[in-house]
Design a protein around this motif. Structure first.
Motif, PDB file in Angstrom:
ATOM      1  N   SER A   1      20.514  46.463  13.758  1.00 29.37           N
ATOM      2  CA  SER A   1      20.673  44.993  14.019  1.00 29.37           C
ATOM      3  C   SER A   1      22.008  44.888  14.215  1.00 29.37           C
ATOM      4  O   SER A   1      22.355  43.890  15.126  1.00 29.37           O
ATOM      5  CB  SER A   1      19.979  43.977  12.608  1.00 29.37           C
ATOM      6  OG  SER A   1      18.813  44.189  12.807  1.00 29.37           O
ATOM      7  N   TYR A   2      22.957  45.252  13.286  1.00 31.12           N
ATOM      8  CA  TYR A   2      24.314  45.124  13.708  1.00 31.12           C
ATOM      9  C   TYR A   2      24.991  45.541  14.825  1.00 31.12           C
ATOM     10  O   TYR A   2      25.710  44.743  15.614  1.00 31.12           O
ATOM     11  CB  TYR A   2      25.075  45.990  12.287  1.00 31.12           C
ATOM     12  CG  TYR A   2      26.549  45.976  12.590  1.00 31.12           C
ATOM     13  CD1 TYR A   2      27.288  44.679  12.122  1.00 31.12           C
ATOM     14  CD2 TYR A   2      27.373  47.030  13.208  1.00 31.12           C
ATOM     15  CE1 TYR A   2      28.648  44.660  12.368  1.00 31.12           C
ATOM     16  CE2 TYR A   2      28.885  46.672  13.287  1.00 31.12           C
ATOM     17  CZ  TYR A   2      29.316  45.744  12.745  1.00 31.12           C
ATOM     18  OH  TYR A   2      30.944  45.526  12.819  1.00 31.12           O
TER      19      TYR A   2
ATOM     20  N   GLY B   1      24.468  41.931  16.181  1.00 33.12           N
ATOM     21  CA  GLY B   1      25.291  41.608  14.976  1.00 33.12           C
ATOM     22  C   GLY B   1      24.914  41.299  13.832  1.00 33.12           C
ATOM     23  O   GLY B   1      23.743  41.103  13.704  1.00 33.12           O
ATOM     24  N   TYR B   2      25.746  41.200  12.495  1.00 31.90           N
ATOM     25  CA  TYR B   2      25.214  40.671  11.479  1.00 31.90           C
ATOM     26  C   TYR B   2      24.851  39.346  11.243  1.00 31.90           C
ATOM     27  O   TYR B   2      25.549  38.420  11.792  1.00 31.90           O
ATOM     28  CB  TYR B   2      26.287  41.189  10.419  1.00 31.90           C
ATOM     29  CG  TYR B   2      26.266  40.611   9.073  1.00 31.90           C
ATOM     30  CD1 TYR B   2      25.042  41.407   8.341  1.00 31.90           C
ATOM     31  CD2 TYR B   2      26.606  39.545   8.417  1.00 31.90           C
ATOM     32  CE1 TYR B   2      24.906  40.751   7.018  1.00 31.90           C
ATOM     33  CE2 TYR B   2      26.404  38.805   7.337  1.00 31.90           C
ATOM     34  CZ  TYR B   2      25.349  39.601   6.592  1.00 31.90           C
ATOM     35  OH  TYR B   2      25.274  39.055   5.111  1.00 31.90           O
TER      36      TYR B   2
ATOM     37  N   LEU C   1      19.148  47.067   9.155  1.00 28.93           N
ATOM     38  CA  LEU C   1      20.459  46.550   8.997  1.00 28.93           C
ATOM     39  C   LEU C   1      21.465  47.227   9.989  1.00 28.93           C
ATOM     40  O   LEU C   1      22.233  46.341  10.678  1.00 28.93           O
ATOM     41  CB  LEU C   1      21.098  46.419   7.736  1.00 28.93           C
ATOM     42  CG  LEU C   1      20.298  45.666   6.490  1.00 28.93           C
ATOM     43  CD1 LEU C   1      20.975  45.553   5.299  1.00 28.93           C
ATOM     44  CD2 LEU C   1      20.561  44.132   7.191  1.00 28.93           C
TER      45      LEU C   1
END
Length: 314
Positions: free
Chosen positions: A32-33, A37-38, A29
């Protein structure tokens, strides 16, 4: 088959695994952020992984094996952070001219690409049919993999998934060596390169319009790279399914698989998502990937990896 692990020991092992799976999920997570981006898709992915890992022994074995596909999905998603047009010139006009010169169709004294020809000869039946075929490029391989797993063909299950990922990796290499615009890009933007062009439903919008939905619009808004038309990996996937279907002697199922394969090939051109040259390149990539994987799996590093995975999922 391995002997059944006592329930208490299994619970203790799962408690030991909890920090590892949660740690991997958190790292995914965070990475990826910063890279893309989320997105809610990321939470869905880790939720499915953790749920299947802990709900039962059989689902845990399945998701461990299926993690091979998850790795592919993550790599594909992360390609957004590294657009291929930053590394090589995007081929637009030269690819269009090649398509027209080799596969051109003459109509009313004018030479057209196959995409342009079908753009002039659309009808609702083909719009719906090609839309359904194009929807199958993900569900059919996934369902086939699940069938192999739950039918206790674990080695074929692993070989199929590894071949699938290997073919994709070969295709990704070509994406970066030869960035290429799809036919719809030329139809909408001409031969000018426009960085950051968003994905487009192209001819599949007619499927959406027919049913009054935005299914393909939602799918293509999440595309990793518009300039990754060559090779058409949509055209490669069903060939891998047909190959492993033939190996498993699924004769009746293979009639369906072959129909889907040919349908996807036609749909790719009919909907202006790919040139015929892209489709042929995708078929070639699949063939090269299948034969090279068959060679690699006999070599010690990959053979050992497959054997280790078999122990985990058997």
């Amino acid at each position: 088959m391995t002997s059944e692990i006592p329930a208490e020991d299994r619970k203790r092992n799962l408690k030991k695994d909890l920090p590892l799976t949660l740690g991997i999920s958190a790292c995914y997570l965070v990475l990826s952020y910063f890279l893309v981006g989320y997105k809610t898709d990321q939470l869905v992915l880790i939720s499915i992984f953790n749920l299947l890992y802990y709900v039962s022994a059989i689902t845990r074995k399945f998701i461990i094996g299926f993690s091979i596909f998850i790795v592919y999905w993550i790599i594909y998603d992360y390609m957004k952070a590294f657009p291929n047009y930053n590394y090589n010139i995007v081929h637009i006009e030269d690819l269009y001219n090649f398509e027209k010169s080799v596969f051109g169709i003459e109509q009313a004294g004018k030479l057209l690409t196959p995409n342009e020809y079908w753009l002039l000869h659309t009808n609702s039946f083909l719009d719906v049919l090609t839309g359904f075929f194009y929807l199958m490029w993900v569900p059919v391989p996934l369902a086939f993999a699940a069938f192999l797993f739950f039918n206790n063909e674990r080695r074929n299950f692993l070989n199929f998934l590894l071949t699938f990922v290997w073919v994709n990796l070969l295709g990704f290499v070509v994406y970066y060596l030869y960035p290429a615009a799809p036919p719809w890009y030329v139809q909408q933007h001409g031969f000018e390169f426009i960085a950051g062009t968003p994905g487009n439903t192209a001819g599949l919008v007619r499927f959406d319009n027919f049913f009054g939905i935005e299914l393909f619009k939602s799918i293509y808004s999440k595309g990793s790279n518009v300039f990754a038309a060559m090779p058409s990996l949509h055209s490669a996937y069903p060939l891998i399914v047909v190959y492993y279907g033939a190996k498993g002697k699924f004769r009746k199922a293979n009639i369906f698989f072959i129909t889907v394969m040919v349908g996807i090939w036609f749909a790719a051109v009919y909907t202006s998502h790919h040139y015929l040259a892209d489709v042929l390149a995708g078929i070639t990539t699949a063939i090269i990937g299948i034969f090279s994987f068959n060679w690699l799996k006999e070599r010690k590093p990959l053979a050992n990896f497959i054997q280790s995975m078999l122990k985990l999922i058997s």
